[in-house]
Design a protein around this motif. Structure first.
Motif, PDB file in Angstrom:
ATOM      1  N   ALA A  93       0.858  -1.183   0.000  1.00  0.00           N
ATOM      2  CA  ALA A  93       0.000   0.000   0.000  1.00  0.00           C
ATOM      3  C   ALA A  93       0.896   1.235   0.000  1.00  0.00           C
ATOM      4  CB  ALA A  93      -0.903   0.010   1.222  1.00  0.00           C
ATOM      5  N   ILE A  94       0.543   2.208  -0.842  1.00  0.00           N
ATOM      6  CA  ILE A  94       1.247   3.493  -0.875  1.00  0.00           C
ATOM      7  C   ILE A  94       0.227   4.539  -0.454  1.00  0.00           C
ATOM      8  CG2 ILE A  94       2.523   5.153  -2.260  1.00  0.00           C
ATOM      9  CD1 ILE A  94       3.187   2.809  -4.187  1.00  0.00           C
ATOM     10  N   LEU A  95       0.525   5.207   0.658  1.00  0.00           N
ATOM     11  CA  LEU A  95      -0.457   6.089   1.273  1.00  0.00           C
ATOM     12  C   LEU A  95       0.048   7.522   1.380  1.00  0.00           C
ATOM     13  CD1 LEU A  95      -1.609   3.717   4.161  1.00  0.00           C
ATOM     14  CD2 LEU A  95      -2.574   3.933   1.863  1.00  0.00           C
ATOM     15  N   GLN A  96      -0.906   8.433   1.515  1.00  0.00           N
ATOM     16  CA  GLN A  96      -0.638   9.862   1.624  1.00  0.00           C
ATOM     17  C   GLN A  96      -0.044  10.216   2.988  1.00  0.00           C
ATOM     18  OE1 GLN A  96      -0.410  12.461  -0.287  1.00  0.00           O
ATOM     19  NE2 GLN A  96      -0.109  13.861   1.415  1.00  0.00           N
ATOM     20  N   SER A  97       1.020  10.949   2.960  1.00  0.00           N
ATOM     21  CA  SER A  97       1.713  11.379   4.175  1.00  0.00           C
ATOM     22  C   SER A  97       0.815  12.194   5.100  1.00  0.00           C
ATOM     23  CB  SER A  97       2.915  12.250   3.800  1.00  0.00           C
ATOM     24  OG  SER A  97       3.721  11.631   2.842  1.00  0.00           O
ATOM     25  N   ARG A  98       1.016  12.009   6.389  1.00  0.00           N
ATOM     26  CA  ARG A  98       0.461  12.837   7.468  1.00  0.00           C
ATOM     27  C   ARG A  98      -1.049  12.764   7.649  1.00  0.00           C
ATOM     28  NH1 ARG A  98       3.962  15.221   4.469  1.00  0.00           N
ATOM     29  NH2 ARG A  98       2.426  16.520   3.416  1.00  0.00           N
ATOM     30  N   SER A  99      -1.755  12.072   6.814  1.00  0.00           N
ATOM     31  CA  SER A  99      -3.215  11.980   6.895  1.00  0.00           C
ATOM     32  C   SER A  99      -3.653  11.249   8.160  1.00  0.00           C
ATOM     33  CB  SER A  99      -3.727  11.227   5.664  1.00  0.00           C
ATOM     34  OG  SER A  99      -5.008  10.705   5.866  1.00  0.00           O
ATOM     35  N   PRO A 100      -4.783  11.677   8.769  1.00  0.00           N
ATOM     36  CA  PRO A 100      -5.295  10.936   9.924  1.00  0.00           C
ATOM     37  C   PRO A 100      -5.816   9.547   9.529  1.00  0.00           C
ATOM     38  CG  PRO A 100      -6.806  12.703   9.330  1.00  0.00           C
ATOM     39  CD  PRO A 100      -5.589  12.867   8.474  1.00  0.00           C
ATOM     40  N   SER A 101      -5.992   9.305   8.247  1.00  0.00           N
ATOM     41  CA  SER A 101      -6.322   7.965   7.757  1.00  0.00           C
ATOM     42  C   SER A 101      -5.069   7.231   7.312  1.00  0.00           C
ATOM     43  CB  SER A 101      -7.260   8.031   6.541  1.00  0.00           C
ATOM     44  OG  SER A 101      -8.533   8.440   6.894  1.00  0.00           O
ATOM     45  N   CYS A 102      -4.273   7.893   6.493  1.00  0.00           N
ATOM     46  CA  CYS A 102      -3.221   7.221   5.728  1.00  0.00           C
ATOM     47  C   CYS A 102      -1.792   7.522   6.158  1.00  0.00           C
ATOM     48  CB  CYS A 102      -3.394   7.566   4.252  1.00  0.00           C
ATOM     49  SG  CYS A 102      -4.960   6.967   3.565  1.00  0.00           S
TER      50      CYS A 102
END
Length: 153
Positions: free
Chosen positions: A91-100
């Motif tokens: 999985a490649i996720l968005q930095s700093r997100s409260p989800s990701c």
């Protein structure tokens, strides 16, 4: 390889502000793989745009002080189910997100201050043993690769 990617990184306008976090490096890295885009926040029933949220003392709360933890966790559970159903390997996720957020998140003061920690979806993936990368890590991974081709490890 099957790669789950935060939909905002692929240009989907699902970011809290109504925009996206399009990331060319992520798109280049994912090329040639089966890509499964997800936005846990949208899957949890939150609108786009929406009030920004951060994790405040373990509870996802928006900037207006409204508890949106249920929506974030429900969306993360749905996104995790999609990952498992599709046999996602990375999985490649968005930095700093409260989800990701993978390595760090905002500290819950809405001041832009970052702290070590994971978003609710990133943590669920990690707990299931699914390899998770922060989108910001990809340039380093690509540079370390000797032959210049994008690889997952």
């Amino acid at each position: 390889m099957k790669i789950l990617v935060s939909a905002c990184l692929l240009g989907e306008n699902c970011k809290y502000s109504g925009g996206n976090n399009y990331n060319q490096t992520v798109c280049d890295f994912a090329r040639g793989h089966q890509v499964i885009p997800v936005c846990p926040e949208v899957l949890g029933g939150l609108p786009t745009p929406r009030c920004p949220a951060e994790i405040v003392q373990g509870v996802v709360t928006n900037k207006e002080g409204i508890n949106v933890d249920r929506e974030f966790r429900a969306g993360a559970a749905k996104a995790l189910a999609i990952a498992k159903e599709n046999g996602v390997e990375l999985a490649i996720l968005q930095s700093r997100s409260p989800s990701c957020g993978v390595k760090d998140i905002y500290d819950g003061t809405f001041s832009g201050t970052k702290i070590p920690g994971q978003g609710v979806f990133a943590k669920m993936l990690m707990d299931e043993g699914i390899r998770v990368l922060d989108a910001g890590e990809l340039p380093e991974i690509i540079l370390k690769n000797e032959d210049g081709k994008c690889q997952s490890d």
